[in-house]
Design a protein around this motif. Structure first.
Motif, PDB file in Angstrom:
ATOM      1  N   LEU A 102      19.795  52.818 -23.670  1.00  0.00           N
ATOM      2  CA  LEU A 102      19.916  51.943 -24.832  1.00  0.00           C
ATOM      3  C   LEU A 102      21.363  51.801 -25.288  1.00  0.00           C
ATOM      4  CD1 LEU A 102      16.943  52.714 -27.222  1.00  0.00           C
ATOM      5  CD2 LEU A 102      17.395  50.632 -25.934  1.00  0.00           C
ATOM      6  N   LEU A 103      22.087  52.907 -25.275  1.00  0.00           N
ATOM      7  CA  LEU A 103      23.503  52.836 -25.649  1.00  0.00           C
ATOM      8  C   LEU A 103      24.292  51.992 -24.659  1.00  0.00           C
ATOM      9  CD1 LEU A 103      24.162  56.502 -26.808  1.00  0.00           C
ATOM     10  CD2 LEU A 103      24.043  54.454 -28.231  1.00  0.00           C
ATOM     11  N   ALA A 125      23.096  49.504 -22.918  1.00  0.00           N
ATOM     12  CA  ALA A 125      22.757  48.099 -23.154  1.00  0.00           C
ATOM     13  C   ALA A 125      23.445  47.569 -24.406  1.00  0.00           C
ATOM     14  CB  ALA A 125      21.243  47.943 -23.275  1.00  0.00           C
ATOM     15  N   SER A 126      23.564  48.403 -25.430  1.00  0.00           N
ATOM     16  CA  SER A 126      24.166  47.918 -26.675  1.00  0.00           C
ATOM     17  C   SER A 126      25.674  47.710 -26.553  1.00  0.00           C
ATOM     18  CB  SER A 126      23.870  48.880 -27.820  1.00  0.00           C
ATOM     19  OG  SER A 126      24.577  50.084 -27.664  1.00  0.00           O
ATOM     20  N   ALA A 127      26.314  48.452 -25.661  1.00  0.00           N
ATOM     21  CA  ALA A 127      27.768  48.332 -25.503  1.00  0.00           C
ATOM     22  C   ALA A 127      28.157  47.448 -24.325  1.00  0.00           C
ATOM     23  CB  ALA A 127      28.373  49.715 -25.321  1.00  0.00           C
ATOM     24  N   LYS A 182      29.240  44.517 -21.943  1.00  0.00           N
ATOM     25  CA  LYS A 182      30.102  43.337 -22.063  1.00  0.00           C
ATOM     26  C   LYS A 182      29.612  42.194 -21.181  1.00  0.00           C
ATOM     27  CE  LYS A 182      33.246  45.347 -24.630  1.00  0.00           C
ATOM     28  NZ  LYS A 182      33.059  45.274 -26.039  1.00  0.00           N
ATOM     29  N   ASP A 191      26.088  40.705 -18.560  1.00  0.00           N
ATOM     30  CA  ASP A 191      24.630  40.733 -18.443  1.00  0.00           C
ATOM     31  C   ASP A 191      24.119  41.822 -17.518  1.00  0.00           C
ATOM     32  OD1 ASP A 191      24.429  38.640 -20.188  1.00  0.00           O
ATOM     33  OD2 ASP A 191      24.293  37.101 -18.618  1.00  0.00           O
ATOM     34  N   TYR A 231      23.839  45.090 -19.385  1.00  0.00           N
ATOM     35  CA  TYR A 231      22.792  44.965 -20.398  1.00  0.00           C
ATOM     36  C   TYR A 231      21.411  45.126 -19.768  1.00  0.00           C
ATOM     37  CZ  TYR A 231      19.847  42.882 -23.991  1.00  0.00           C
ATOM     38  OH  TYR A 231      18.868  42.658 -24.912  1.00  0.00           O
ATOM     39  N   GLY A 240      20.870  48.716 -18.483  1.00  0.00           N
ATOM     40  CA  GLY A 240      20.560  49.630 -19.581  1.00  0.00           C
ATOM     41  C   GLY A 240      19.123  49.506 -20.045  1.00  0.00           C
ATOM     42  N   LEU A 241      18.639  48.280 -20.140  1.00  0.00           N
ATOM     43  CA  LEU A 241      17.247  48.077 -20.549  1.00  0.00           C
ATOM     44  C   LEU A 241      16.267  48.573 -19.488  1.00  0.00           C
ATOM     45  CD1 LEU A 241      17.291  44.606 -22.320  1.00  0.00           C
ATOM     46  CD2 LEU A 241      17.274  46.884 -23.337  1.00  0.00           C
TER      47      LEU A 241
END
Length: 67
Positions: free
Chosen positions: A20-21, A23-25, A27, A29, A32, A35-36
């Motif tokens: 999650l961290l 994905a949130s950081a 830059k 796709d 992201y 991370g998900l």
């Protein structure tokens, strides 16, 4: 619950939160989505650990009921 399930569960929580961290950081796709995917796969892993625990508890209870 046996100690290995607790250990793997703790590691799973840490890796899911790291996903999650990540994905949130992100830059771009790719990071992201990665991370998900990490987060979702480790949440499914944790649900599998919980399912195994309750399946083992049900099996032990059935064995006790038989005699």
């Amino acid at each position: 619950m046996n100690p290995s399930s607790i250990l793997f569960g703790t590691i799973g929580i840490v890796v899911a939160l790291a996903g999650l961290l990540m994905a949130s950081a992100a830059k771009d796709d790719a990071f992201y989505i990665a991370g998900l995917v990490i987060f979702v796969s480790f949440v499914l892993f944790l649900f599998t650990l919980v399912k195994r625990h309750f399946d083992a508890a049900d099996a032990a209870r059935r064995d006790d009921d038989r005699g």
